[in-house]
Design a protein around this motif. Structure first.
Motif, PDB file in Angstrom:
ATOM      1  N   THR A  79     114.675   9.454 -15.969  1.00 47.81           N
ATOM      2  CA  THR A  79     113.322  10.047 -16.187  1.00 47.81           C
ATOM      3  C   THR A  79     112.730   8.883 -17.369  1.00 47.81           C
ATOM      4  OG1 THR A  79     114.377  12.431 -16.080  1.00 47.81           O
ATOM      5  CG2 THR A  79     112.351  11.707 -17.192  1.00 47.81           C
ATOM      6  N   THR A  80     112.087   8.707 -17.552  1.00 50.35           N
ATOM      7  CA  THR A  80     111.305   7.492 -17.758  1.00 50.35           C
ATOM      8  C   THR A  80     110.208   8.481 -18.968  1.00 50.35           C
ATOM      9  OG1 THR A  80     111.677   6.000 -15.911  1.00 50.35           O
ATOM     10  CG2 THR A  80     110.316   5.673 -17.923  1.00 50.35           C
ATOM     11  N   PHE A  81     110.459   8.169 -20.069  1.00 53.46           N
ATOM     12  CA  PHE A  81     109.032   8.044 -20.880  1.00 53.46           C
ATOM     13  C   PHE A  81     108.099   7.170 -21.705  1.00 53.46           C
ATOM     14  CE2 PHE A  81     112.739  11.891 -21.505  1.00 53.46           C
ATOM     15  CZ  PHE A  81     112.064  12.588 -21.344  1.00 53.46           C
ATOM     16  N   PRO A  82     107.347   7.754 -22.662  1.00 58.77           N
ATOM     17  CA  PRO A  82     106.708   6.768 -23.371  1.00 58.77           C
ATOM     18  C   PRO A  82     107.864   5.777 -24.242  1.00 58.77           C
ATOM     19  CG  PRO A  82     105.536   8.840 -23.178  1.00 58.77           C
ATOM     20  CD  PRO A  82     106.745   9.024 -23.316  1.00 58.77           C
ATOM     21  N   ILE A  83     107.022   4.631 -24.314  1.00 57.31           N
ATOM     22  CA  ILE A  83     107.856   3.889 -25.175  1.00 57.31           C
ATOM     23  C   ILE A  83     107.977   4.045 -26.534  1.00 57.31           C
ATOM     24  CG2 ILE A  83     107.530   1.491 -24.309  1.00 57.31           C
ATOM     25  CD1 ILE A  83     105.151   1.055 -26.548  1.00 57.31           C
ATOM     26  N   PRO A  84     108.902   4.218 -27.569  1.00 61.98           N
ATOM     27  CA  PRO A  84     108.612   3.941 -28.093  1.00 61.98           C
ATOM     28  C   PRO A  84     107.807   4.555 -29.411  1.00 61.98           C
ATOM     29  CG  PRO A  84     111.583   3.548 -28.489  1.00 61.98           C
ATOM     30  CD  PRO A  84     110.695   3.196 -27.356  1.00 61.98           C
ATOM     31  N   LEU A  85     106.857   2.639 -29.060  1.00 57.97           N
ATOM     32  CA  LEU A  85     106.207   2.780 -30.217  1.00 57.97           C
ATOM     33  C   LEU A  85     104.856   3.961 -30.200  1.00 57.97           C
ATOM     34  CD1 LEU A  85     104.799   0.879 -32.396  1.00 57.97           C
ATOM     35  CD2 LEU A  85     103.710  -0.025 -30.361  1.00 57.97           C
ATOM     36  N   ALA A  86     104.936   3.876 -28.658  1.00 56.23           N
ATOM     37  CA  ALA A  86     103.569   4.892 -28.092  1.00 56.23           C
ATOM     38  C   ALA A  86     104.595   6.572 -28.292  1.00 56.23           C
ATOM     39  CB  ALA A  86     103.709   5.615 -26.438  1.00 56.23           C
ATOM     40  N   GLN A  87     105.420   6.796 -28.667  1.00 53.82           N
ATOM     41  CA  GLN A  87     105.749   8.362 -29.170  1.00 53.82           C
ATOM     42  C   GLN A  87     106.204   8.723 -30.562  1.00 53.82           C
ATOM     43  OE1 GLN A  87     110.023   9.572 -28.421  1.00 53.82           O
ATOM     44  NE2 GLN A  87     109.623   8.432 -26.187  1.00 53.82           N
ATOM     45  N   ALA A  88     106.245   7.597 -31.258  1.00 54.48           N
ATOM     46  CA  ALA A  88     105.792   7.512 -33.331  1.00 54.48           C
ATOM     47  C   ALA A  88     104.512   8.022 -32.968  1.00 54.48           C
ATOM     48  CB  ALA A  88     105.595   6.043 -33.418  1.00 54.48           C
ATOM     49  N   ALA A  89     103.166   7.079 -31.620  1.00 57.41           N
ATOM     50  CA  ALA A  89     102.132   7.259 -32.026  1.00 57.41           C
ATOM     51  C   ALA A  89     101.170   9.004 -31.886  1.00 57.41           C
ATOM     52  CB  ALA A  89     100.832   6.662 -31.550  1.00 57.41           C
ATOM     53  N   SER A  90     102.344   9.505 -31.952  1.00 57.53           N
ATOM     54  CA  SER A  90     102.325  11.034 -31.901  1.00 57.53           C
ATOM     55  C   SER A  90     102.688  12.002 -32.846  1.00 57.53           C
ATOM     56  CB  SER A  90     102.926  11.608 -31.030  1.00 57.53           C
ATOM     57  OG  SER A  90     104.814  11.604 -31.497  1.00 57.53           O
ATOM     58  N   PHE A  91     103.130  11.600 -34.063  1.00 61.87           N
ATOM     59  CA  PHE A  91     103.765  11.535 -35.239  1.00 61.87           C
ATOM     60  C   PHE A  91     104.184  12.486 -35.147  1.00 61.87           C
ATOM     61  CE2 PHE A  91     100.027   8.500 -35.852  1.00 61.87           C
ATOM     62  CZ  PHE A  91     100.030   8.348 -37.031  1.00 61.87           C
ATOM     63  N   ASP A  92     105.489  12.926 -33.755  1.00 59.39           N
ATOM     64  CA  ASP A  92     105.593  14.745 -33.642  1.00 59.39           C
ATOM     65  C   ASP A  92     106.957  14.094 -33.520  1.00 59.39           C
ATOM     66  OD1 ASP A  92     106.228  16.440 -32.907  1.00 59.39           O
ATOM     67  OD2 ASP A  92     105.544  17.256 -31.775  1.00 59.39           O
ATOM     68  N   PRO A  93     107.645  14.491 -34.274  1.00 60.67           N
ATOM     69  CA  PRO A  93     109.296  13.903 -34.349  1.00 60.67           C
ATOM     70  C   PRO A  93     110.295  14.478 -32.439  1.00 60.67           C
ATOM     71  CG  PRO A  93     109.176  13.670 -36.222  1.00 60.67           C
ATOM     72  CD  PRO A  93     107.728  14.196 -36.016  1.00 60.67           C
ATOM     73  N   ASP A  94     109.269  15.841 -32.443  1.00 60.19           N
ATOM     74  CA  ASP A  94     110.018  16.336 -31.371  1.00 60.19           C
ATOM     75  C   ASP A  94     109.847  15.871 -30.515  1.00 60.19           C
ATOM     76  OD1 ASP A  94     111.007  18.816 -33.001  1.00 60.19           O
ATOM     77  OD2 ASP A  94     109.136  20.381 -32.292  1.00 60.19           O
ATOM     78  N   VAL A  95     108.621  14.983 -30.388  1.00 60.37           N
ATOM     79  CA  VAL A  95     108.575  14.197 -29.256  1.00 60.37           C
ATOM     80  C   VAL A  95     110.167  13.213 -28.628  1.00 60.37           C
ATOM     81  CG1 VAL A  95     107.152  11.774 -27.814  1.00 60.37           C
ATOM     82  CG2 VAL A  95     105.873  14.488 -29.117  1.00 60.37           C
ATOM     83  N   THR A  96     110.296  11.875 -29.630  1.00 67.00           N
ATOM     84  CA  THR A  96     111.852  11.557 -29.567  1.00 67.00           C
ATOM     85  C   THR A  96     112.698  12.349 -29.734  1.00 67.00           C
ATOM     86  OG1 THR A  96     112.083   9.501 -29.862  1.00 67.00           O
ATOM     87  CG2 THR A  96     111.825  11.219 -32.047  1.00 67.00           C
ATOM     88  N   ARG A  97     112.865  13.315 -30.038  1.00 65.49           N
ATOM     89  CA  ARG A  97     114.026  14.343 -29.557  1.00 65.49           C
ATOM     90  C   ARG A  97     114.029  14.866 -28.469  1.00 65.49           C
ATOM     91  NH1 ARG A  97     113.023  18.276 -33.898  1.00 65.49           N
ATOM     92  NH2 ARG A  97     114.002  16.677 -35.077  1.00 65.49           N
TER      93      ARG A  97
END
Length: 233
Positions: A79-97
């Protein structure tokens, strides 16, 4: 253990792709495992390959020490998720978790024990080729995302990464890799003690506080000292 066997446990070879010593030379990897001169293998996954190589290490080497299989699982496995820089732009750590939890399950089911993530190199240099793998320029945000990703990979509360749906995390790159001069990868870094401790080190503390199993050294020098050859920050 002989000295050769002890040193062998420190050796990592690449199974496929030219990303490390022995890349693509699978016979050399098998021979090293058989001789007890191998501790971990990079870029191997899938039941057929990983099980076959593990059997060689466990059943044909003198000591039978299992191998550790590592892979760059950065923002997804199948499963491909957004790149880390894009995840950080959400300002939501649950996204990367969530990314890390799903990635850990998929990677572990394919024989992977260890991922070389999260990358927590704070950078202000948009020309740097690895900026997309970072969380950007803010040490607080990077620290929050680093801790969340470690928990996602390994489990909450310094979780047990040997569980069947978890992988060991690797906090990288220690340290100041994102400060390379001119945005040139692997280039020298020259920073003050204050900047080092307030900008580059906090994400590593957060990752280790979250229980990160391993840390990867950076490839640059800091103040003229190679990060791979010094015991101090």
């Amino acid at each position: 253990m002989t000295v050769e066997e002890k040193l062998g446990q420190l050796q990592q070879l690449a199974w496929s792709w030219d990303t490390g010593p022995g890349g693509g030379e699978t016979k050399d990897v098998e021979d090293a495992a058989r001789a007890g001169r191998l501790g971990s293998v990079l870029s191997i996954f899938g039941a057929k390959s990983s099980n076959a190589l593990q059997r060689i290490a466990v059943e044909e080497s003198r000591l039978g020490i299992p191998l550790l299989f590592g892979l760059d699982v950065i923002h997804g496995f199948w499963t491909t998720f957004p790149i880390p820089l894009a995840q950080a732009a959400s300002f939501d750590p649950d996204v990367t978790r969530t990314d890390a939890e799903v990635s850990a399950k998929e990677a572990r089911s394919n024989g992977v024990h260890w991922t070389f993530s999260p990358m927590m190199d704070v950078t202000h240099e948009p020309r740097w080729g690895r900026v997309a793998e970072s969380c950007g320029e803010d040490p607080y945000l990077t620290a929050e995302f680093a801790a969340a990703k470690v928990e996602g990979y390994q489990g909450p509360g310094k979780g047990e990464f040997t569980a069947k749906d978890r992988v060991a995390a690797c906090a990288k790159h220690f340290v100041a890799y994102g400060g390379a001069e001119g945005g040139r990868d692997y280039n020298t870094v020259d920073v003050s003690e204050s900047r080092l401790r307030n900008l580059y080190l906090p994400p590593f503390k957060a990752a280790l506080d979250a229980g990160a199993a391993t840390v990867m050294a950076s490839f640059n020098t800091v103040g003229g000292s190679p990060r791979t050859a010094t015991p101090t920050p």
